[in-house]
Design a protein around this motif. Structure first.
Motif, mmCIF file in Angstrom:
data_model
loop_
_atom_site.group_PDB
_atom_site.id
_atom_site.type_symbol
_atom_site.label_atom_id
_atom_site.label_comp_id
_atom_site.label_asym_id
_atom_site.label_seq_id
_atom_site.Cartn_x
_atom_site.Cartn_y
_atom_site.Cartn_z
ATOM 1 N N THR A 107 0.828 -1.199 0.000
ATOM 2 C CA THR A 107 0.000 0.000 0.000
ATOM 3 C C THR A 107 0.864 1.251 0.000
ATOM 4 O O THR A 107 0.591 2.213 -0.730
ATOM 5 N N ASP A 108 1.919 1.249 0.794
ATOM 6 C CA ASP A 108 2.843 2.388 0.811
ATOM 7 C C ASP A 108 3.482 2.602 -0.553
ATOM 8 O O ASP A 108 3.631 3.735 -1.008
ATOM 9 N N ALA A 109 3.863 1.510 -1.214
ATOM 10 C CA ALA A 109 4.499 1.628 -2.532
ATOM 11 C C ALA A 109 3.543 2.242 -3.553
ATOM 12 O O ALA A 109 3.953 3.083 -4.368
ATOM 13 N N VAL A 110 2.272 1.853 -3.518
ATOM 14 C CA VAL A 110 1.290 2.411 -4.453
ATOM 15 C C VAL A 110 1.091 3.906 -4.195
ATOM 16 O O VAL A 110 1.079 4.716 -5.133
ATOM 17 N N LEU A 111 0.955 4.289 -2.931
ATOM 18 C CA LEU A 111 0.740 5.707 -2.616
ATOM 19 C C LEU A 111 1.974 6.550 -2.928
ATOM 20 O O LEU A 111 1.854 7.667 -3.456
ATOM 21 N N ILE A 112 3.161 6.035 -2.642
ATOM 22 C CA ILE A 112 4.376 6.788 -2.933
ATOM 23 C C ILE A 112 4.566 6.934 -4.445
ATOM 24 O O ILE A 112 4.954 8.001 -4.933
ATOM 25 N N ALA A 113 4.271 5.878 -5.198
ATOM 26 C CA ALA A 113 4.374 5.964 -6.661
ATOM 27 C C ALA A 113 3.411 7.012 -7.208
ATOM 28 O O ALA A 113 3.761 7.785 -8.108
ATOM 29 N N ALA A 114 2.197 7.059 -6.670
ATOM 30 C CA ALA A 114 1.230 8.061 -7.127
ATOM 31 C C ALA A 114 1.722 9.470 -6.826
ATOM 32 O O ALA A 114 1.613 10.365 -7.676
ATOM 33 N N LEU A 115 2.287 9.677 -5.650
ATOM 34 C CA LEU A 115 2.758 11.015 -5.302
ATOM 35 C C LEU A 115 3.985 11.414 -6.119
ATOM 36 O O LEU A 115 4.156 12.592 -6.459
ATOM 37 N N LEU A 116 4.843 10.469 -6.450
ATOM 38 C CA LEU A 116 6.003 10.780 -7.289
ATOM 39 C C LEU A 116 5.596 11.034 -8.738
ATOM 40 O O LEU A 116 6.108 11.948 -9.387
ATOM 41 N N LEU A 117 4.668 10.220 -9.255
ATOM 42 C CA LEU A 117 4.208 10.415 -10.635
ATOM 43 C C LEU A 117 3.384 11.689 -10.793
ATOM 44 O O LEU A 117 3.186 12.169 -11.911
ATOM 45 N N ASN A 118 2.915 12.232 -9.686
ATOM 46 C CA ASN A 118 2.144 13.466 -9.762
ATOM 47 C C ASN A 118 3.009 14.642 -10.209
ATOM 48 O O ASN A 118 2.492 15.676 -10.617
ATOM 49 N N ALA A 119 4.322 14.486 -10.176
ATOM 50 C CA ALA A 119 5.217 15.554 -10.628
ATOM 51 C C ALA A 119 5.463 15.518 -12.138
ATOM 52 O O ALA A 119 6.241 16.325 -12.650
ATOM 53 N N LEU A 120 4.822 14.623 -12.872
ATOM 54 C CA LEU A 120 5.020 14.530 -14.317
ATOM 55 C C LEU A 120 4.681 15.807 -15.090
ATOM 56 O O LEU A 120 5.320 16.086 -16.101
ATOM 57 N N PRO A 121 3.698 16.620 -14.683
ATOM 58 C CA PRO A 121 3.455 17.855 -15.437
ATOM 59 C C PRO A 121 4.648 18.800 -15.466
ATOM 60 O O PRO A 121 4.855 19.515 -16.447
ATOM 61 N N ILE A 122 5.458 18.816 -14.424
ATOM 62 C CA ILE A 122 6.641 19.667 -14.431
ATOM 63 C C ILE A 122 7.637 19.160 -15.474
ATOM 64 O O ILE A 122 8.236 19.948 -16.211
ATOM 65 N N VAL A 123 7.795 17.839 -15.549
ATOM 66 C CA VAL A 123 8.676 17.249 -16.563
ATOM 67 C C VAL A 123 8.134 17.553 -17.959
ATOM 68 O O VAL A 123 8.889 17.921 -18.861
ATOM 69 N N GLY A 124 6.827 17.416 -18.138
ATOM 70 C CA GLY A 124 6.220 17.714 -19.432
ATOM 71 C C GLY A 124 6.357 19.168 -19.821
ATOM 72 O O GLY A 124 6.596 19.494 -20.986
ATOM 73 N N LEU A 125 6.215 20.058 -18.868
ATOM 74 C CA LEU A 125 6.372 21.487 -19.150
ATOM 75 C C LEU A 125 7.805 21.789 -19.546
ATOM 76 O O LEU A 125 8.058 22.616 -20.431
ATOM 77 N N TRP A 126 8.746 21.099 -18.945
ATOM 78 C CA TRP A 126 10.160 21.301 -19.266
ATOM 79 C C TRP A 126 10.484 20.767 -20.665
ATOM 80 O O TRP A 126 11.279 21.358 -21.394
ATOM 81 N N LEU A 127 9.841 19.639 -21.043
ATOM 82 C CA LEU A 127 10.127 19.027 -22.343
ATOM 83 C C LEU A 127 9.314 19.610 -23.495
ATOM 84 O O LEU A 127 9.705 19.475 -24.652
ATOM 85 N N ALA A 128 8.166 20.223 -23.191
ATOM 86 C CA ALA A 128 7.274 20.706 -24.249
ATOM 87 C C ALA A 128 7.919 21.862 -25.006
ATOM 88 O O ALA A 128 8.465 22.789 -24.423
ATOM 89 N N GLY A 129 7.837 21.780 -26.323
ATOM 90 C CA GLY A 129 8.406 22.841 -27.145
ATOM 91 C C GLY A 129 7.354 23.705 -27.796
ATOM 92 O O GLY A 129 7.541 24.898 -27.985
ATOM 93 N N ASP A 130 6.206 23.121 -28.144
ATOM 94 C CA ASP A 130 5.182 23.898 -28.839
ATOM 95 C C ASP A 130 4.173 24.480 -27.846
ATOM 96 O O ASP A 130 4.098 24.088 -26.691
ATOM 97 N N ALA A 131 3.398 25.414 -28.324
ATOM 98 C CA ALA A 131 2.473 26.144 -27.456
ATOM 99 C C ALA A 131 1.316 25.280 -26.975
ATOM 100 O O ALA A 131 0.834 25.465 -25.856
ATOM 101 N N ASP A 132 0.863 24.330 -27.813
ATOM 102 C CA ASP A 132 -0.278 23.507 -27.416
ATOM 103 C C ASP A 132 0.046 22.654 -26.187
ATOM 104 O O ASP A 132 -0.711 22.641 -25.222
ATOM 105 N N TRP A 133 1.151 21.936 -26.263
ATOM 106 C CA TRP A 133 1.504 21.078 -25.125
ATOM 107 C C TRP A 133 1.924 21.901 -23.924
ATOM 108 O O TRP A 133 1.695 21.497 -22.778
ATOM 109 N N SER A 134 2.525 23.043 -24.131
ATOM 110 C CA SER A 134 2.880 23.910 -22.998
ATOM 111 C C SER A 134 1.623 24.349 -22.253
ATOM 112 O O SER A 134 1.603 24.384 -21.021
ATOM 113 N N ARG A 135 0.574 24.695 -22.997
ATOM 114 C CA ARG A 135 -0.688 25.087 -22.365
ATOM 115 C C ARG A 135 -1.288 23.937 -21.568
ATOM 116 O O ARG A 135 -1.738 24.119 -20.433
ATOM 117 N N HIS A 136 -1.282 22.730 -22.147
ATOM 118 C CA HIS A 136 -1.807 21.556 -21.431
ATOM 119 C C HIS A 136 -1.039 21.320 -20.134
ATOM 120 O O HIS A 136 -1.641 21.061 -19.086
#
Length: 131
Positions: A47-76
């Motif tokens: 249970t701890d592993a599932v909750l910790i994975a969810a909290l770590l994966l919740n930071a994916l938008p920051i990674v996506g914002l860093w990798l996004a080059g075009d305006a559409d994905w940056s807005r998302h």
């Protein structure tokens, strides 16, 4: 290929994080069949592993914002950062409303209490039960 990767990253965050949070919170509030202390600890660790994975994966938008080059994905991903903050606030709210901790909880096991096989007499006039 980059757009496909960004789309995958966005949808993993959009659907994967809430799924893992719901599964983790359901596991956290359920009464598992744990016949031994080791089984209860394994269930708590899962249970701890599932909750910790969810909290770590919740930071994916920051990674996506860093990798996004075009305006559409940056807005998302800018909107997703707001959603990311809301998910963290929801987890904090649920954690404050819970009667125990969300991470680090070990459920009770179903082991029977050990049988008393020996009587040790005590002073004060109370003898062993049954003679």
């Amino acid at each position: 290929m980059k757009r496909l990767g960004l789309g995958g990253l966005f949808f993993v965050w959009l659907y994967g994080v809430p799924f893992l949070l719901v599964v983790g919170l359901i596991r956290r509030t359920s009464k598992p069949y744990a016949p031994t202390r080791e089984a209860a600890q394994a269930f708590g660790a899962g249970t701890d592993a599932v909750l910790i994975a969810a909290l770590l994966l919740n930071a994916l938008p920051i990674v996506g914002l860093w990798l996004a080059g075009d305006a559409d994905w940056s807005r998302h991903f800018r909107w997703a950062v707001g959603g990311m903050v809301m998910v963290y606030l929801m987890v904090v709210l649920v954690g404050r409303m819970a009667t125990g901790v969300l991470i680090g909880h070990t459920p009770a096991d179903d082991e029977p209490a050990p049988a008393v096989t020996q009587c040790i007499p005590r002073s004060g006039g109370r003898g062993c039960p049954g003679g």
